[in-house]
Design an enzyme around this catalytic site. Structure first.
Site, PDB file in Angstrom:
ATOM      1  CG  HIS A 184      -1.656  -1.246   1.462  1.00  0.00           C
ATOM      2  ND1 HIS A 184      -2.882  -1.546   0.926  1.00  0.00           N
ATOM      3  CD2 HIS A 184      -1.291  -2.337   2.179  1.00  0.00           C
ATOM      4  CE1 HIS A 184      -3.251  -2.771   1.308  1.00  0.00           C
ATOM      5  NE2 HIS A 184      -2.293  -3.270   2.070  1.00  0.00           N
ATOM      6  CB  SER A 222      14.072  22.573 -14.984  1.00  0.00           C
ATOM      7  OG  SER A 222      13.293  23.748 -15.102  1.00  0.00           O
ATOM      8  CE  LYS A 226      12.566  19.710 -11.130  1.00  0.00           C
ATOM      9  NZ  LYS A 226      11.157  19.666 -10.971  1.00  0.00           N
ATOM     10  CD  GLU A 230       9.445  12.429 -15.378  1.00  0.00           C
ATOM     11  OE1 GLU A 230       8.562  13.042 -14.785  1.00  0.00           O
ATOM     12  OE2 GLU A 230      10.444  12.989 -15.882  1.00  0.00           O
TER      13      GLU A 230
END
Ligand code: ARG
Length: 486
Positions: free
Chosen positions: A165, A286, A292, A299
């Site tokens: 979970h 970024s 970043k 992804e």
């Protein structure tokens, strides 16, 4: 000149003509089409349709097509090839080969289509293409598993929390977690190999639908192309795309595994987890936020795996309503296969190296395993060994945990006196039973995370992957060379 113009008085509508052509994408089957055409030439030569000399001329002519087409636009170059395909008058790859062969050797080229149909040709080309794709995928999956095994070896006895979970559950070895992915990929390999076995029959000689109209020894073509034998039914052989569907389905399932791996790494690389230093060589920055470092690789892998699932669905929808046998709808079945091959090729070109380059923060993983009562199951098991029924032990440890939560400490910070209020079975040896190491080692079953079990599991997995690697280079490799040299 079309392959079928005799019966027609009117020219095709120009828009329809352009729209129904498949050469803009099926040029990718050119190497397969040439191999299959060579096999067919041998087949009809054996049946007496070609003389030995004619056969030799045709084989030479077929072999010259790719080098000469490459002169104009290399088939390897995916930018140039579509331009060539768009400017060629060919309707499809089969027509292209006929046109090119006529250029090379003249009228004799027109004998090659004796006793065959494009319906069996496309079925054969696609089988060859998918077979090559399976072999290439297997090799890349082996490389990915080797990278995971390499990380598992490096991780040694490093610990991390496992989750259910997405809540911290019990500590596991990092190697144990990595081996979970090896198990998934092994199943993927077995699905691809299984699909390969079933697809490895040769449709050549099936004709348009009812079988060739010449008495052909179909074994000749099957053998030349490295198939195990001829397909047993011409109607099925010309309309069957199960092999393509199975390939895309196996790829979907692999895509699901890739996506889960990618998702976990994306999460673990966040500051909230901090389990992982993203390799700079595989991350991006970024344009807006200077600080970043983004997990674009994982992804994209997660995103692209969706395409794999999409292709399998497209193929299923395409095939499910088709009456036997060949229908032009089947032409639409090529692009999902090509997309699957390209998508897999892209992901699996970066994933093994990325996996190898991962730097885990074992310190952070360890400290995450040391808080949050990950030893509560082990603690309950301690009481079970003292003769307490598990249900009661669960209750006692649960109450102890509640007490700790109020106090803001872990179980191992309680004194024996404090523990005794939850059960008189607690003794000094409790503290040894709930250390991180003891918590790992009490999972002493096959497939469990006890340290010696994981060491064994790692060895077993290494042996299985070695076996698979041997199989893929020896068996598959040999077949491929036999096929290329045929
Ligand atoms: N381009 C066609 C395809 O991919 C080849 C087979 C054409 N057969 C036919 N009967 N029109 O399916």
């Amino acid at each position: 000149m079309k392959m079928w113009s005799g019966r027609f008085r009117e020219p095709l509508d120009a828009n329809f003509e352009a729209w129904q052509r498949s050469f803009p994408f099926d040029w990718r089957l050119l190497p397969q089409e040439i191999e299959a055409s060579k096999a067919h030439a041998r087949l009809i030569a054996a049946a007496g349709v070609l003389t030995e000399n004619e056969l030799a001329v045709i084989l030479r002519g077929l072999d010259a097509i790719i080098p000469s087409a490459m002169d104009r636009a290399t088939t390897q170059n995916k930018l140039a090839a579509p331009t060539m395909a768009a400017s060629s008058p060919a309707e499809d790859v089969h027509h292209f080969v006929e046109l090119e062969l006529t250029q090379q050797i003249g009228e004799l080229a027109l004998k090659l289509h004796t006793g065959r149909s494009r319906n069996e040709q496309i079925a054969t080309d696609m089988r060859l293409f998918v077979r090559d794709a399976i072999d290439a995928t297997l090799n890349k999956l082996i490389a990915w598993m080797e990278a995971l095994l390499n990380q598992a070896r490096k991780a040694g006895d490093a610990v991390m929390p496992s989750y259910t979970h997405l809540q911290r559950a019990e500590p596991v070895l990092v190697a144990h977690w990595l081996l979970a992915y090896v198990s998934m990929i092994e199943r993927d390999c077995s699905r691809f190999l299984d699909a390969r076995k079933r697809l490895n029959l040769c449709p050549l000689g099936s004709g348009a639908v009812a079988g060739a109209t010449l008495k052909l020894d179909r074994n000749i073509a099957a053998k030349a192309l490295g198939f195990d034998g001829p397909t047993p039914n011409s109607m099925d052989a010309t309309s069957d795309r199960d092999f393509a569907l199975e390939f895309t389905q196996a790829a979907s399932q692999l895509g699901i595994h890739i996506s889960r791996f990618a998702e976990e790494l994306t999460l673990y690389s966040s500051a909230e987890f901090g389990f992982l230093e993203l390799p700079e060589t595989f991350s991006t920055g970024s344009s807006a936020m200077p600080q970043k470092k983004n997990p674009d690789l994982t992804e994209l892998a997660r995103g692209k795996s969706g395409r794999l699932l999409g292709s399998a669905v497209t193929l299923s929808m395409l095939i499910k309503g088709l009456p036997l046998a060949y229908n032009k709808d089947l032409q639409e079945g090529q692009e999902p296969v090509f997309d699957t091959v390209d998508t897999l090729e892209g992901i699996l070109r970066v994933l093994p190296d990325f996996t190898r380059a991962l730097k885990f923060r074992f310190d952070r993983m360890r400290s995450a395993s040391e808080s949050g009562f990950l030893n509560a199951m082990a603690a309950a098991t301690y009481l079970v060994h003292k003769g307490v029924p598990f249900r009661k032990a669960h209750e006692k440890i649960g109450t102890a945990v509640r007490y700790c939560l109020d106090k803001g400490c872990e179980l191992n910070a309680l004194t024996l006196d404090e523990l005794k209020q939850f059960g008189e079975e607690f003794a000094q040896d409790f503290f040894d039973a709930i250390t991180l190491e003891a918590t790992l080692d009490c999972h002493d079953v096959t497939g469990g995370t006890a340290r010696h079990r994981v060491r064994e599991a790692l060895k077993d997995a290494e042996a299985r992957v070695r076996q698979l690697a041997k199989y893929s280079t020896v068996d598959l490799g040999q077949k491929e060379t036999a096929h290329a040299g045929a």
